[in-house]
Design a protein around this motif. Sequence first.
Motif, PDB file in Angstrom:
ATOM      1  N   GLY A 126      13.242 101.094 133.826  1.00 40.57           N
ATOM      2  CA  GLY A 126      14.059 102.292 133.721  1.00 40.57           C
ATOM      3  C   GLY A 126      14.111 102.922 132.339  1.00 40.57           C
ATOM      4  O   GLY A 126      14.660 103.994 132.166  1.00 40.57           O
ATOM      5  N   VAL A 127      13.516 102.259 131.335  1.00 39.86           N
ATOM      6  CA  VAL A 127      13.592 102.799 129.970  1.00 39.86           C
ATOM      7  C   VAL A 127      12.615 103.957 129.753  1.00 39.86           C
ATOM      8  O   VAL A 127      12.764 104.732 128.811  1.00 39.86           O
ATOM      9  CB  VAL A 127      13.340 101.708 128.890  1.00 39.86           C
ATOM     10  N   GLY A 128      11.610 104.054 130.640  1.00 38.13           N
ATOM     11  CA  GLY A 128      10.646 105.145 130.499  1.00 38.13           C
ATOM     12  C   GLY A 128       9.248 104.660 130.136  1.00 38.13           C
ATOM     13  O   GLY A 128       8.464 105.404 129.540  1.00 38.13           O
TER      14      GLY A 128
ATOM     15  N   THR B 253       6.570 103.778 132.193  1.00 38.34           N
ATOM     16  CA  THR B 253       5.498 104.424 132.929  1.00 38.34           C
ATOM     17  C   THR B 253       5.311 105.865 132.464  1.00 38.34           C
ATOM     18  O   THR B 253       4.189 106.323 132.223  1.00 38.34           O
ATOM     19  CB  THR B 253       5.804 104.373 134.441  1.00 38.34           C
ATOM     20  N   THR B 254       6.426 106.554 132.304  1.00 41.92           N
ATOM     21  CA  THR B 254       6.390 107.931 131.828  1.00 41.92           C
ATOM     22  C   THR B 254       5.720 108.009 130.452  1.00 41.92           C
ATOM     23  O   THR B 254       4.898 108.883 130.193  1.00 41.92           O
ATOM     24  CB  THR B 254       7.837 108.474 131.734  1.00 41.92           C
TER      25      THR B 254
ATOM     26  N   ARG C 287       6.676  96.242 140.970  1.00 40.87           N
ATOM     27  CA  ARG C 287       7.442  97.364 141.534  1.00 40.87           C
ATOM     28  C   ARG C 287       6.477  98.246 142.332  1.00 40.87           C
ATOM     29  O   ARG C 287       5.525  98.793 141.782  1.00 40.87           O
ATOM     30  CB  ARG C 287       8.091  98.149 140.387  1.00 40.87           C
TER      31      ARG C 287
ATOM     32  N   THR D 123      12.818 106.540 123.831  1.00 44.10           N
ATOM     33  CA  THR D 123      12.822 107.594 124.855  1.00 44.10           C
ATOM     34  C   THR D 123      14.187 108.239 125.030  1.00 44.10           C
ATOM     35  O   THR D 123      15.193 107.742 124.532  1.00 44.10           O
ATOM     36  CB  THR D 123      12.405 107.014 126.225  1.00 44.10           C
ATOM     37  N   LYS D 124      14.199 109.333 125.769  1.00 47.77           N
ATOM     38  CA  LYS D 124      15.419 110.027 126.203  1.00 47.77           C
ATOM     39  C   LYS D 124      16.270 110.514 125.034  1.00 47.77           C
ATOM     40  O   LYS D 124      17.494 110.572 125.115  1.00 47.77           O
ATOM     41  CB  LYS D 124      16.231 109.135 127.151  1.00 47.77           C
TER      42      LYS D 124
ATOM     43  N   ASP E 198      16.377 113.368 124.057  1.00 43.59           N
ATOM     44  CA  ASP E 198      16.922 114.677 124.430  1.00 43.59           C
ATOM     45  C   ASP E 198      18.267 114.539 125.131  1.00 43.59           C
ATOM     46  O   ASP E 198      19.062 115.471 125.148  1.00 43.59           O
ATOM     47  CB  ASP E 198      15.946 115.413 125.365  1.00 43.59           C
TER      48      ASP E 198
ATOM     49  N   GLY F 145      10.469 110.137 122.850  1.00 42.73           N
ATOM     50  CA  GLY F 145      10.443 110.942 124.068  1.00 42.73           C
ATOM     51  C   GLY F 145      11.598 111.928 124.016  1.00 42.73           C
ATOM     52  O   GLY F 145      12.738 111.537 123.778  1.00 42.73           O
ATOM     53  N   VAL F 146      11.290 113.210 124.210  1.00 41.42           N
ATOM     54  CA  VAL F 146      12.346 114.228 124.170  1.00 41.42           C
ATOM     55  C   VAL F 146      12.376 115.048 125.460  1.00 41.42           C
ATOM     56  O   VAL F 146      12.773 116.207 125.451  1.00 41.42           O
ATOM     57  CB  VAL F 146      12.225 115.149 122.933  1.00 41.42           C
ATOM     58  N   GLY F 147      11.947 114.451 126.562  1.00 37.52           N
ATOM     59  CA  GLY F 147      11.969 115.152 127.840  1.00 37.52           C
ATOM     60  C   GLY F 147      11.063 114.457 128.833  1.00 37.52           C
ATOM     61  O   GLY F 147      10.449 113.433 128.526  1.00 37.52           O
ATOM     62  N   GLU F 148      10.967 115.022 130.034  1.00 36.18           N
ATOM     63  CA  GLU F 148      10.254 114.338 131.112  1.00 36.18           C
ATOM     64  C   GLU F 148       8.826 114.823 131.311  1.00 36.18           C
ATOM     65  O   GLU F 148       8.096 114.273 132.120  1.00 36.18           O
ATOM     66  CB  GLU F 148      11.042 114.485 132.414  1.00 36.18           C
TER      67      GLU F 148
HETATM   68  P1  GDP Z   1      10.056 102.526 133.643  1.00 36.65           P
HETATM   69  O1  GDP Z   1      10.774 101.817 134.739  1.00 36.65           O
HETATM   70  O2  GDP Z   1      10.390 101.920 132.307  1.00 36.65           O
HETATM   71  O3  GDP Z   1       8.598 102.637 133.863  1.00 36.65           O
HETATM   72  O4  GDP Z   1      10.683 103.991 133.558  1.00 36.65           O
HETATM   73  P2  GDP Z   1      10.106 105.390 134.086  1.00 36.65           P
HETATM   74  O5  GDP Z   1       8.924 105.778 133.283  1.00 36.65           O
HETATM   75  O6  GDP Z   1       9.938 105.320 135.557  1.00 36.65           O
HETATM   76  O7  GDP Z   1      11.275 106.380 133.661  1.00 36.65           O
HETATM   77  C1  GDP Z   1      12.589 106.281 134.183  1.00 36.65           C
HETATM   78  C2  GDP Z   1      13.221 107.675 134.193  1.00 36.65           C
HETATM   79  O8  GDP Z   1      13.434 108.125 132.866  1.00 36.65           O
HETATM   80  C3  GDP Z   1      12.351 108.728 134.862  1.00 36.65           C
HETATM   81  O9  GDP Z   1      13.177 109.561 135.642  1.00 36.65           O
HETATM   82  C4  GDP Z   1      11.773 109.510 133.697  1.00 36.65           C
HETATM   83  O10 GDP Z   1      11.474 110.852 134.018  1.00 36.65           O
HETATM   84  C5  GDP Z   1      12.883 109.421 132.694  1.00 36.65           C
HETATM   85  N1  GDP Z   1      12.408 109.582 131.290  1.00 36.65           N
HETATM   86  C6  GDP Z   1      11.470 108.859 130.644  1.00 36.65           C
HETATM   87  N2  GDP Z   1      11.320 109.266 129.364  1.00 36.65           N
HETATM   88  C7  GDP Z   1      12.207 110.295 129.185  1.00 36.65           C
HETATM   89  C8  GDP Z   1      12.557 111.146 128.068  1.00 36.65           C
HETATM   90  O11 GDP Z   1      12.037 111.053 126.938  1.00 36.65           O
HETATM   91  N3  GDP Z   1      13.541 112.080 128.286  1.00 36.65           N
HETATM   92  C9  GDP Z   1      14.153 112.206 129.513  1.00 36.65           C
HETATM   93  N4  GDP Z   1      15.102 113.139 129.618  1.00 36.65           N
HETATM   94  N5  GDP Z   1      13.858 111.426 130.553  1.00 36.65           N
HETATM   95  C10 GDP Z   1      12.907 110.483 130.421  1.00 36.65           C
END
Ligand code: GDP
Length: 298
Positions: A107-109, A111-112, A137, A250-251, A253, A276-279
Motif C-alpha cells: 500500500g505504500v506505492g 508498484t506505482t 498479491r 511517496t504521496k 502530494d 512521488g507527488v501524484g498518481e
Molecule cells: P503497493 O502495494 O506498495 O504496490 O502500492 P500501490 O503501488 O498499489 O499504491 C497504492 C495506492 O497509492 C494506489 O492507489 C496509488 O495510486 C497510490 N499512490 C502511489 N504513489 C502515490 C503518490 O505519490 N501520490 C498519490 N497521491 N498516490 C500515490
Amino acid sequence: ARLKEGLNKTRNNIVHGIDSVFSGFSAIDDEFYEELEEILIMGDIGVNATSNILDRLKQQVKEQHIKEPSACKQLLIDSIKEQMQVGETAYDFEKKQSVILVIGVNGVGKTTSVGKLAGMLKEEGRKVLIAAADTFRAAAGEQLAGWANRAGVDMIGGAEGSDPASVVFDAVNAAKARHVDVLLCDTAGRLHNKKNLMEELKKMNRIIDREFPDAHRENLVVLDGTTGQNALAQAREFGEVADLTGIILTKMDGTAKGGIAVAIQSELNVPVKYIGVGEDMEDLQKFDPEQFVNALFD
Ligand code: GDP
C-alpha cells in the motif's frame, strides 16, 4: 511547477508558520528560537534534525552578528538544505547495467513507483525490464503489466503463488541475455508472515549476487510520506535484511507533513532518491534537496 504544486500542503504547513515567526518577532531571542523549533517539529522534521538545524542557525547568527529576524531567514533555509545532504545521491544505475529491488510494505506505492520509474528511465533512453516478483498479491502482476504497457517496457512475471525468487532468477537472466540497462524488481509487501517476507528478500539478493555479480545494485525502500514515524520503523526493519541504497518517498502530494523527508534522511542516513507527488506516470521526481527546499520556500 509540478513539485511546488505537489508540496502545497507542506508549504502551507511549515512555511507559513515560519514566515509568521519571522514577521512576528522584532528580535532574535530565546522565544524566537523556541517558536521556530515548535514549527519545525510540528512539520515532522524530527527532533534531532530540528536541533541540528537550529544549532547551525544560532552559530551563524552569532558569528555574523545578526540582530533582525528577517535577516536570518536565508540562513535557516541554508541550514535545512545542509541537513538534507545525506549519503550518496549519485544515480549510478544511469551509467551501468543495474538491478534495482524495490521493497516496502503493502500500500505504500511500490508498484506505482516501479511503473513511474520504468517510464522515467525509458524516457531517458534506457532499456528497462520489469520483474513482477510480487506473486503473493493476485492483482499486483496485472497492475504492473498495465504500467509496463504504458511505459513501453517488457515485464517478466510468474504465476500467482509461484516462488518470487524464481521470478527474479528468470528476470536477471533475461536482463543479461537482452542487454537490459536497468532491471526493476517489484517485490511483495506481505507474505504469510514478516519473517517469511524478510527471508524472501535475502534470497532475492543472494540470487542477484550470484547470477549477476557485475551489476550495479540498488535496494530502494518505498515509504508512504503520510505515515510519519511508521515509515521510519518500516525502513529500519527492511534495513536489517537489505542494504538500503535509497528511499522513494511517496504521496507527498497528499500530506502537510512533507518535512518527514528531512527527518527520515537524518535518522536513517539513507538518501531520498525519488519522491512521488501524484498518481500519474510523470508524478515521480528525482529528489534534489536544494530544489525541494527551494520549492517549499519559494
Ligand atoms: P503497493 O502495494 O506498495 O504496490 O502500492 P500501490 O503501488 O498499489 O499504491 C497504492 C495506492 O497509492 C494506489 O492507489 C496509488 O495510486 C497510490 N499512490 C502511489 N504513489 C502515490 C503518490 O505519490 N501520490 C498519490 N497521491 N498516490 C500515490
